[in-house]
Motif scaffolding. Structure first.
Motif, PDB file in Angstrom:
ATOM      1  N   PRO A 205       0.828  -1.211   0.000  1.00 61.01           N
ATOM      2  CA  PRO A 205       0.000   0.000   0.000  1.00 61.01           C
ATOM      3  C   PRO A 205       0.861   1.259   0.000  1.00 61.01           C
ATOM      4  O   PRO A 205       2.003   1.243   0.462  1.00 61.01           O
ATOM      5  N   LEU A 206       0.309   2.328  -0.530  1.00 59.99           N
ATOM      6  CA  LEU A 206       1.029   3.604  -0.530  1.00 59.99           C
ATOM      7  C   LEU A 206       1.291   4.075   0.897  1.00 59.99           C
ATOM      8  O   LEU A 206       2.386   4.567   1.209  1.00 59.99           O
ATOM      9  N   ILE A 207       0.319   3.902   1.772  1.00 62.55           N
ATOM     10  CA  ILE A 207       0.422   4.380   3.152  1.00 62.55           C
ATOM     11  C   ILE A 207       0.412   3.169   4.084  1.00 62.55           C
ATOM     12  O   ILE A 207      -0.657   2.620   4.388  1.00 62.55           O
ATOM     13  N   PRO A 208       1.568   2.700   4.540  1.00 62.28           N
ATOM     14  CA  PRO A 208       1.596   1.553   5.453  1.00 62.28           C
ATOM     15  C   PRO A 208       0.843   1.867   6.740  1.00 62.28           C
ATOM     16  O   PRO A 208       1.025   2.930   7.341  1.00 62.28           O
ATOM     17  N   LEU A 209       0.007   0.948   7.147  1.00 66.90           N
ATOM     18  CA  LEU A 209      -0.846   1.180   8.312  1.00 66.90           C
ATOM     19  C   LEU A 209      -0.037   1.406   9.579  1.00 66.90           C
ATOM     20  O   LEU A 209      -0.453   2.150  10.471  1.00 66.90           O
ATOM     21  N   LEU A 210       1.131   0.774   9.675  1.00 67.81           N
ATOM     22  CA  LEU A 210       1.891   0.796  10.915  1.00 67.81           C
ATOM     23  C   LEU A 210       2.973   1.866  10.980  1.00 67.81           C
ATOM     24  O   LEU A 210       3.570   2.030  12.027  1.00 67.81           O
ATOM     25  N   ASN A 211       3.295   2.523   9.885  1.00 68.69           N
ATOM     26  CA  ASN A 211       4.382   3.502   9.940  1.00 68.69           C
ATOM     27  C   ASN A 211       3.883   4.788  10.583  1.00 68.69           C
ATOM     28  O   ASN A 211       2.954   5.419  10.068  1.00 68.69           O
TER      29      ASN A 211
END
Length: 331
Positions: A205-211
């Motif tokens: 994904p473009l926006i990692p959920l955990l970062n």
């Protein structure tokens, strides 16, 4: 760079804006339970370039280390305690012009996992507050690691099976508890976990959920948007900050009501404001971590408190109360 962009007289027809320089400390990417730090910090400062440069020179003059680039660790050494207190003091060079957003990493993992599977942030708070006490240190660590494994983009094995196997074992071992009730709800949401992992088949994904970096940058923009001027962020270069992700940050900030005039990436050593933000982020991370682990320094915590974002992502109630007391003024 001409002039002093932090003073706001830039932007042409768009009018003056407030330029805020940013940096982070404690980034371990998506490895939030097995990294080197337990707190992530993202700091922003609105100092003029000249003021920031003078502060950096003063720190160098006071510490007198031969290091080419100073970091927060220089200020955190006991022999330089007076310099650290000077920097954070109400009479110091950054007071009222700096802010730091904190994230307790373990709580961030729980919040993201429970929100993904249940859509219920209140259950994340409840699980975090009873999980360690119910499962014990080893059981709680196993749950956190399994949740981290489930959510991170890079993985091995079967993260869905690992997560639910761990959760089921803990639920059976502690029947009738509040924590077991929440784990039962998580077990029923296994299709959501499967769908989440299946989404990676088309690529990461473009926006990692955990970062934590990307939402922290958005929050920083929100923090500085209260004086009616557009905000522009100047950020230390990061591999994570690709053009597509910067576009996402700008759109997310605008959806939050922030008039964000853009995000500009710089090399930290070339911008004294970013160096000061780096100092504050590293200092705040260490002070917050000490509070979290029961070894807080009351004097340093009190000095840091006016800089801490009250909306920091913090599950530990005692530490949150100590760190993020309400402050007067625009904040």
């Amino acid at each position: 760079m001409s002039g002093d962009p932090a003073d706001g007289e830039r932007g042409g027809a768009a009018g003056p804006f407030l330029e805020v320089a940013c940096d982070e400390s404690g980034s371990d990417g998506e490895n939030l339970t097995g990294g080197n730090t337990d707190v992530f910090a993202h700091a922003g400062v609105s100092l003029p370039v000249t003021t920031a440069a003078a502060a950096v020179r003063e720190i160098r003059d006071r510490i007198r280390s031969p290091a080419e680039e100073y970091k927060a660790n220089h200020l955190l050494r006991e022999k330089h305690r007076a310099v650290l207190e000077w920097l954070l003091a109400p009479e110091g060079p950054i007071h009222g012009q700096a802010r730091v957003h904190l994230m307790e990493k373990r709580y961030f993992v729980v919040d993201r996992a429970v929100s993904l599977l249940l859509g219920d942030p209140a259950e994340a708070v409840a699980l975090f507050r009873v999980g360690r006490r119910t499962f014990g240190e080893n059981g709680w660590r196993a749950f956190l690691e399994a949740a981290n494994h489930l959510l991170r983009v890079r993985h091995d094995g079967d993260p869905v099976a690992d997560f639910h196997g761990t959760a089921d074992a803990l639920r059976r071992a502690h029947p009738g508890t509040e924590a077991a009730r929440i784990l039962g709800r998580l077990a029923a949401a296994r299709p959501r976990a499967e769908a989440y992992r299946a989404g990676f088949l088309d690529g990461p994904p473009l926006i990692p959920l955990l970062n934590p970096l990307l939402p922290a940058i958005v929050r920083t923009a929100v923090l500085w948007s209260g004086d009616g001027r557009p905000v522009r962020l100047v950020h230390d270069r990061q591999n994570m900050l690709t053009p597509d992700r910067i576009a996402w940050i700008e759109e997310a900030a605008r959806q939050a009501g922030v008039d964000l005039a853009g995000v500009r990436l710089v090399v930290a050593r070339d911008d004294a404001r970013v160096q000061v933000a780096d100092f504050l982020a590293g200092i705040a991370r260490k002070i917050a971590s000490d509070e979290l682990n029961g070894r807080g320094d009351p004097a340093l915590t009190a000095l840091l408190r006016p800089y801490v974002d009250p909306a920091s992502v913090w599950g530990d109630v005692r530490s949150r109360a100590l760190l993020a007391a309400p402050v007067a003024g625009r904040w």
